[in-house]
Design a protein around this motif. Structure first.
Motif, PDB file in Angstrom:
ATOM      1  N   VAL A 128      19.805  42.871  -9.502  1.00 28.35           N
ATOM      2  CA  VAL A 128      19.602  44.255  -9.058  1.00 28.35           C
ATOM      3  C   VAL A 128      19.615  44.326  -7.534  1.00 28.35           C
ATOM      4  O   VAL A 128      20.267  45.211  -6.956  1.00 28.35           O
ATOM      5  CB  VAL A 128      18.275  44.829  -9.614  1.00 28.35           C
ATOM      6  CG1 VAL A 128      17.914  46.148  -8.927  1.00 28.35           C
ATOM      7  CG2 VAL A 128      18.364  45.015 -11.123  1.00 28.35           C
ATOM      8  N   MET A 129      18.930  43.400  -6.887  1.00 28.54           N
ATOM      9  CA  MET A 129      18.866  43.422  -5.420  1.00 28.54           C
ATOM     10  C   MET A 129      20.250  43.149  -4.821  1.00 28.54           C
ATOM     11  O   MET A 129      20.630  43.743  -3.808  1.00 28.54           O
ATOM     12  CB  MET A 129      17.822  42.431  -4.904  1.00 28.54           C
ATOM     13  CG  MET A 129      16.405  42.700  -5.419  1.00 28.54           C
ATOM     14  SD  MET A 129      15.846  44.427  -5.364  1.00 28.54           S
ATOM     15  CE  MET A 129      15.754  44.690  -3.601  1.00 28.54           C
ATOM     16  N   LYS A 130      21.021  42.282  -5.441  1.00 24.83           N
ATOM     17  CA  LYS A 130      22.397  42.007  -5.001  1.00 24.83           C
ATOM     18  C   LYS A 130      23.269  43.257  -5.180  1.00 24.83           C
ATOM     19  O   LYS A 130      24.062  43.608  -4.302  1.00 24.83           O
ATOM     20  CB  LYS A 130      22.962  40.830  -5.808  1.00 24.83           C
ATOM     21  CG  LYS A 130      24.323  40.389  -5.377  1.00 24.83           C
ATOM     22  CD  LYS A 130      24.243  39.602  -4.097  1.00 24.83           C
ATOM     23  CE  LYS A 130      25.607  39.102  -3.696  1.00 24.83           C
ATOM     24  NZ  LYS A 130      25.771  39.034  -2.262  1.00 24.83           N
ATOM     25  N   GLU A 131      23.113  43.938  -6.314  1.00 23.52           N
ATOM     26  CA  GLU A 131      23.870  45.174  -6.555  1.00 23.52           C
ATOM     27  C   GLU A 131      23.481  46.256  -5.546  1.00 23.52           C
ATOM     28  O   GLU A 131      24.338  47.020  -5.092  1.00 23.52           O
ATOM     29  CB  GLU A 131      23.643  45.679  -7.985  1.00 23.52           C
ATOM     30  CG  GLU A 131      24.328  44.814  -9.025  1.00 23.52           C
ATOM     31  CD  GLU A 131      23.990  45.206 -10.458  1.00 23.52           C
ATOM     32  OE1 GLU A 131      23.040  45.996 -10.679  1.00 23.52           O
ATOM     33  OE2 GLU A 131      24.676  44.708 -11.367  1.00 23.52           O
ATOM     34  N   LEU A 132      22.205  46.318  -5.177  1.00 29.95           N
ATOM     35  CA  LEU A 132      21.765  47.286  -4.166  1.00 29.95           C
ATOM     36  C   LEU A 132      22.391  46.949  -2.814  1.00 29.95           C
ATOM     37  O   LEU A 132      22.861  47.845  -2.105  1.00 29.95           O
ATOM     38  CB  LEU A 132      20.238  47.325  -4.082  1.00 29.95           C
ATOM     39  CG  LEU A 132      19.661  48.288  -3.050  1.00 29.95           C
ATOM     40  CD1 LEU A 132      20.147  49.723  -3.268  1.00 29.95           C
ATOM     41  CD2 LEU A 132      18.126  48.221  -3.065  1.00 29.95           C
ATOM     42  N   GLU A 133      22.403  45.681  -2.449  1.00 30.83           N
ATOM     43  CA  GLU A 133      23.078  45.275  -1.212  1.00 30.83           C
ATOM     44  C   GLU A 133      24.538  45.729  -1.230  1.00 30.83           C
ATOM     45  O   GLU A 133      25.017  46.313  -0.251  1.00 30.83           O
ATOM     46  CB  GLU A 133      23.051  43.753  -1.053  1.00 30.83           C
ATOM     47  CG  GLU A 133      21.734  43.172  -0.665  1.00 30.83           C
ATOM     48  CD  GLU A 133      21.763  41.650  -0.617  1.00 30.83           C
ATOM     49  OE1 GLU A 133      20.865  41.096   0.052  1.00 30.83           O
ATOM     50  OE2 GLU A 133      22.651  41.004  -1.222  1.00 30.83           O
ATOM     51  N   ASN A 134      25.229  45.458  -2.326  1.00 25.35           N
ATOM     52  CA  ASN A 134      26.642  45.830  -2.433  1.00 25.35           C
ATOM     53  C   ASN A 134      26.830  47.340  -2.355  1.00 25.35           C
ATOM     54  O   ASN A 134      27.771  47.824  -1.714  1.00 25.35           O
ATOM     55  CB  ASN A 134      27.255  45.280  -3.727  1.00 25.35           C
ATOM     56  CG  ASN A 134      27.364  43.774  -3.703  1.00 25.35           C
ATOM     57  OD1 ASN A 134      27.382  43.141  -2.649  1.00 25.35           O
ATOM     58  ND2 ASN A 134      27.419  43.174  -4.880  1.00 25.35           N
ATOM     59  N   TYR A 135      25.943  48.093  -2.985  1.00 25.96           N
ATOM     60  CA  TYR A 135      26.022  49.561  -2.953  1.00 25.96           C
ATOM     61  C   TYR A 135      25.856  50.070  -1.521  1.00 25.96           C
ATOM     62  O   TYR A 135      26.595  50.950  -1.069  1.00 25.96           O
ATOM     63  CB  TYR A 135      24.949  50.161  -3.863  1.00 25.96           C
ATOM     64  CG  TYR A 135      25.022  51.665  -3.964  1.00 25.96           C
ATOM     65  CD1 TYR A 135      25.818  52.274  -4.931  1.00 25.96           C
ATOM     66  CD2 TYR A 135      24.300  52.482  -3.094  1.00 25.96           C
ATOM     67  CE1 TYR A 135      25.901  53.649  -5.024  1.00 25.96           C
ATOM     68  CE2 TYR A 135      24.381  53.858  -3.183  1.00 25.96           C
ATOM     69  CZ  TYR A 135      25.174  54.435  -4.144  1.00 25.96           C
ATOM     70  OH  TYR A 135      25.253  55.808  -4.229  1.00 25.96           O
ATOM     71  N   ILE A 136      24.886  49.509  -0.808  1.00 25.87           N
ATOM     72  CA  ILE A 136      24.646  49.929   0.583  1.00 25.87           C
ATOM     73  C   ILE A 136      25.845  49.561   1.452  1.00 25.87           C
ATOM     74  O   ILE A 136      26.296  50.380   2.260  1.00 25.87           O
ATOM     75  CB  ILE A 136      23.323  49.330   1.100  1.00 25.87           C
ATOM     76  CG1 ILE A 136      22.130  49.960   0.377  1.00 25.87           C
ATOM     77  CG2 ILE A 136      23.206  49.518   2.618  1.00 25.87           C
ATOM     78  CD1 ILE A 136      20.805  49.300   0.665  1.00 25.87           C
ATOM     79  N   ILE A 137      26.379  48.367   1.289  1.00 27.13           N
ATOM     80  CA  ILE A 137      27.560  47.948   2.076  1.00 27.13           C
ATOM     81  C   ILE A 137      28.728  48.903   1.790  1.00 27.13           C
ATOM     82  O   ILE A 137      29.401  49.378   2.698  1.00 27.13           O
ATOM     83  CB  ILE A 137      27.936  46.490   1.766  1.00 27.13           C
ATOM     84  CG1 ILE A 137      26.898  45.533   2.377  1.00 27.13           C
ATOM     85  CG2 ILE A 137      29.331  46.168   2.295  1.00 27.13           C
ATOM     86  CD1 ILE A 137      27.033  44.086   1.909  1.00 27.13           C
ATOM     87  N   GLU A 138      28.965  49.187   0.511  1.00 29.08           N
ATOM     88  CA  GLU A 138      30.091  50.035   0.114  1.00 29.08           C
ATOM     89  C   GLU A 138      29.959  51.464   0.654  1.00 29.08           C
ATOM     90  O   GLU A 138      30.938  52.064   1.067  1.00 29.08           O
ATOM     91  CB  GLU A 138      30.163  50.069  -1.418  1.00 29.08           C
ATOM     92  CG  GLU A 138      31.324  50.869  -1.968  1.00 29.08           C
ATOM     93  CD  GLU A 138      31.350  50.824  -3.488  1.00 29.08           C
ATOM     94  OE1 GLU A 138      31.466  51.899  -4.088  1.00 29.08           O
ATOM     95  OE2 GLU A 138      31.234  49.720  -4.054  1.00 29.08           O
ATOM     96  N   ASN A 139      28.740  51.997   0.658  1.00 27.52           N
ATOM     97  CA  ASN A 139      28.543  53.399   1.025  1.00 27.52           C
ATOM     98  C   ASN A 139      28.162  53.634   2.481  1.00 27.52           C
ATOM     99  O   ASN A 139      28.348  54.741   2.984  1.00 27.52           O
ATOM    100  CB  ASN A 139      27.483  54.033   0.109  1.00 27.52           C
ATOM    101  CG  ASN A 139      28.020  54.256  -1.275  1.00 27.52           C
ATOM    102  OD1 ASN A 139      28.691  55.246  -1.535  1.00 27.52           O
ATOM    103  ND2 ASN A 139      27.768  53.319  -2.183  1.00 27.52           N
ATOM    104  N   TYR A 140      27.620  52.616   3.151  1.00 30.08           N
ATOM    105  CA  TYR A 140      27.131  52.806   4.518  1.00 30.08           C
ATOM    106  C   TYR A 140      27.664  51.771   5.505  1.00 30.08           C
ATOM    107  O   TYR A 140      27.328  51.808   6.680  1.00 30.08           O
ATOM    108  CB  TYR A 140      25.600  52.775   4.551  1.00 30.08           C
ATOM    109  CG  TYR A 140      24.967  53.773   3.605  1.00 30.08           C
ATOM    110  CD1 TYR A 140      24.830  55.108   3.976  1.00 30.08           C
ATOM    111  CD2 TYR A 140      24.528  53.389   2.340  1.00 30.08           C
ATOM    112  CE1 TYR A 140      24.238  56.025   3.109  1.00 30.08           C
ATOM    113  CE2 TYR A 140      23.948  54.293   1.470  1.00 30.08           C
ATOM    114  CZ  TYR A 140      23.815  55.616   1.860  1.00 30.08           C
ATOM    115  OH  TYR A 140      23.260  56.528   1.010  1.00 30.08           O
ATOM    116  N   GLY A 141      28.455  50.828   5.024  1.00 31.21           N
ATOM    117  CA  GLY A 141      28.969  49.775   5.894  1.00 31.21           C
ATOM    118  C   GLY A 141      30.014  50.311   6.865  1.00 31.21           C
ATOM    119  O   GLY A 141      30.757  51.232   6.560  1.00 31.21           O
ATOM    120  N   CYS A 142      30.032  49.696   8.053  1.00 25.35           N
ATOM    121  CA  CYS A 142      31.004  50.098   9.090  1.00 25.35           C
ATOM    122  C   CYS A 142      32.267  49.267   8.978  1.00 25.35           C
ATOM    123  O   CYS A 142      32.252  48.114   8.692  1.00 25.35           O
ATOM    124  CB  CYS A 142      30.416  49.877  10.480  1.00 25.35           C
ATOM    125  SG  CYS A 142      28.951  50.854  10.817  1.00 25.35           S
TER     126      CYS A 142
END
Length: 138
Positions: free
Chosen positions: A124-138
């Protein structure tokens, strides 16, 4: 471009602060009871993110937005984390209405099941990291 909040695996994460969110003050009296309820999946998730322990990101627990109380909220990202337990199984239409409303405020929602938190929190924490990278990453 928005200011960088943090980095996850070397990817800069940009702020996405959503201003002037609606707030129903009548719901405030419900917060202490919801926090004390001690729902296991919420407690387990909170232990992973409280006090900026998850990539130095500040999470709020049981945040009022409009006429709803969301499980977790990251105001610097405009990100809601909702933990869906078995009580949500019969509420798909209602959850959809809430999600549409929250998304209309330019918020993003990461949904995770109670089962997944209890049984595979690392994933879950890995999926949250990926979600944040995908939606907020530069």
């Amino acid at each position: 471009m928005n200011e960088v909040l943090t980095q996850i695996h070397g990817v800069p994460i940009r702020r996405n602060f959503v201003e002037h969110l609606p707030y129903n003050s009548h719901l405030k009296k419900l917060l202490p009871g919801k926090r004390k309820a001690g729902i296991l999946s919420e407690v387990l998730f909170w232990k992973q993110v409280r006090a900026r322990t998850f990539h130095n990101i500040d999470f709020d627990r049981q945040r009022i937005i409009g006429n709803y109380i969301v499980d977790f909220y990251v105001k610097t990202l405009g990100l809601i984390i909702e933990i869906d337990g078995s009580s949500h199984d019969e509420k798909e239409v209602y959850d959809g209405i809430i999600q549409t409303y929250l998304e209309s405020l330019n918020l993003k929602i990461f949904r995770v099941t109670d089962f997944d938190i209890k049984n595979n929190l690392a994933l879950v924490m890995k999926e949250l990291e990926n979600y944040i990278i995908e939606n907020y990453g530069c």
